[in-house]
Write an enzyme that holds these catalytic residues in place. Structure first.
Site, PDB file in Angstrom:
ATOM      1  N   GLU A  86      34.009  41.390  42.894  1.00  0.00           N
ATOM      2  CA  GLU A  86      34.454  42.433  43.669  1.00  0.00           C
ATOM      3  C   GLU A  86      33.480  42.286  44.914  1.00  0.00           C
ATOM      4  O   GLU A  86      32.192  42.412  44.834  1.00  0.00           O
ATOM      5  CB  GLU A  86      34.379  43.946  43.142  1.00  0.00           C
ATOM      6  N   ASP A  97      36.695  45.897  46.880  1.00  0.00           N
ATOM      7  CA  ASP A  97      36.434  47.281  46.416  1.00  0.00           C
ATOM      8  C   ASP A  97      36.442  48.428  47.288  1.00  0.00           C
ATOM      9  O   ASP A  97      36.117  48.150  48.564  1.00  0.00           O
ATOM     10  CB  ASP A  97      35.079  47.234  45.971  1.00  0.00           C
ATOM     11  N   GLU A 134      40.313  54.160  41.938  1.00  0.00           N
ATOM     12  CA  GLU A 134      39.031  54.401  41.283  1.00  0.00           C
ATOM     13  C   GLU A 134      38.838  55.845  41.686  1.00  0.00           C
ATOM     14  O   GLU A 134      39.231  56.288  42.825  1.00  0.00           O
ATOM     15  CB  GLU A 134      37.902  53.304  41.690  1.00  0.00           C
TER      16      GLU A 134
END
Length: 229
Positions: free
Chosen positions: A101, A131, A188
């Protein structure tokens, strides 16, 4: 290292475990990063990669491991990946289970260099992920130059999404874009049941956040803290 699972909410199984920097003395990632500078960035990045693999192996991780890396610490991707490859071989860790990431929050000095890193890593068999997508410097400009295997939407885009038609439409648009590009979408930072249920209703399958599971220091959590309906 601590590990936080990313769940496939359609099955309730772990899709991957993300390795997160933590101090053995209780220091947070932010406190540790205060000591990272241009002089030690490369050594720090290398140590984080190898430590993640070693600790995950010791914790008996079975599946994918997501490791954060610093693109600005990589001077030449083929050379800089060698110690990671050596560590994975030593630990008998399948490199096809490693996801690298890179965060959109890090100012990318050279998009061409980043593209070379991502393509090189993919040729080795690693997967790559952007990310904090939507919360940093580049946004769609970065995606035009670099197409990863996965995109992780930033928490800001999904906070209170169950109460925000605008955020719902943004996520739906990102789903469509990712599908067209052949990229997997991860959301997320899910912290409430309302956010989780709304994302599931929108068809999002890969979800990470404190509502499902918090990071576990040097251990692996395989079951969510909540009931996945």
């Amino acid at each position: 290292m601590a590990f936080q699972p990313i769940f496939d909410v359609t099955t309730g199984l772990v899709f991957a475990q993300e390795a997160l920097i933590r101090g053995k003395d209780g220091r947070s990632a932010a406190q540790i990063f205060e000591h990272v500078n241009d002089e030690n960035r490369y050594q720090f990045d290398q140590l984080c990669r190898t430590t993640a693999i070693e600790v995950a192996t010791a914790a008996k991780l079975d599946g994918k491991l997501s490791i954060n890396f610093m693109p600005n610490a990589v001077y030449e991707p083929r050379n800089c990946i060698q110690h990671t490859l050596w560590t994975a071989d030593k630990c008998d860790f399948d490199i096809k289970n490693i996801i690298f990431e890179f965060t959109e929050n890090e100012l990318i000095r050279d998009a061409g260099h980043l593209k070379n890193i991502v393509e090189t890593y993919q040729k080795f068999g690693f997967q790559t992920a952007i990310d904090d997508f939507g919360g940093g410097y580049s946004g769609l400009n970065l995606l035009v130059d670099v197409v990863p295997d996965l995109i992780k939407l930033d928490r800001h885009l999904i906070v209170d999404i169950d109460q925000s038609p605008v955020r719902q439409n943004v996520v739906k648009s990102m789903q469509s874009l990712c599908k067209d590009l052949g990229v997997q979408l991860i959301v997320e930072g899910v912290e409430t049941v309302g956010e989780l249920n709304q994302l599931r209703d929108l068809g999002v399958n890969l979800i990470q956040g404190y509502y499902l599971a918090k990071p576990q220091f040097e251990s692996i959590q395989t079951e969510p803290d909540c009931v996945l309906r």
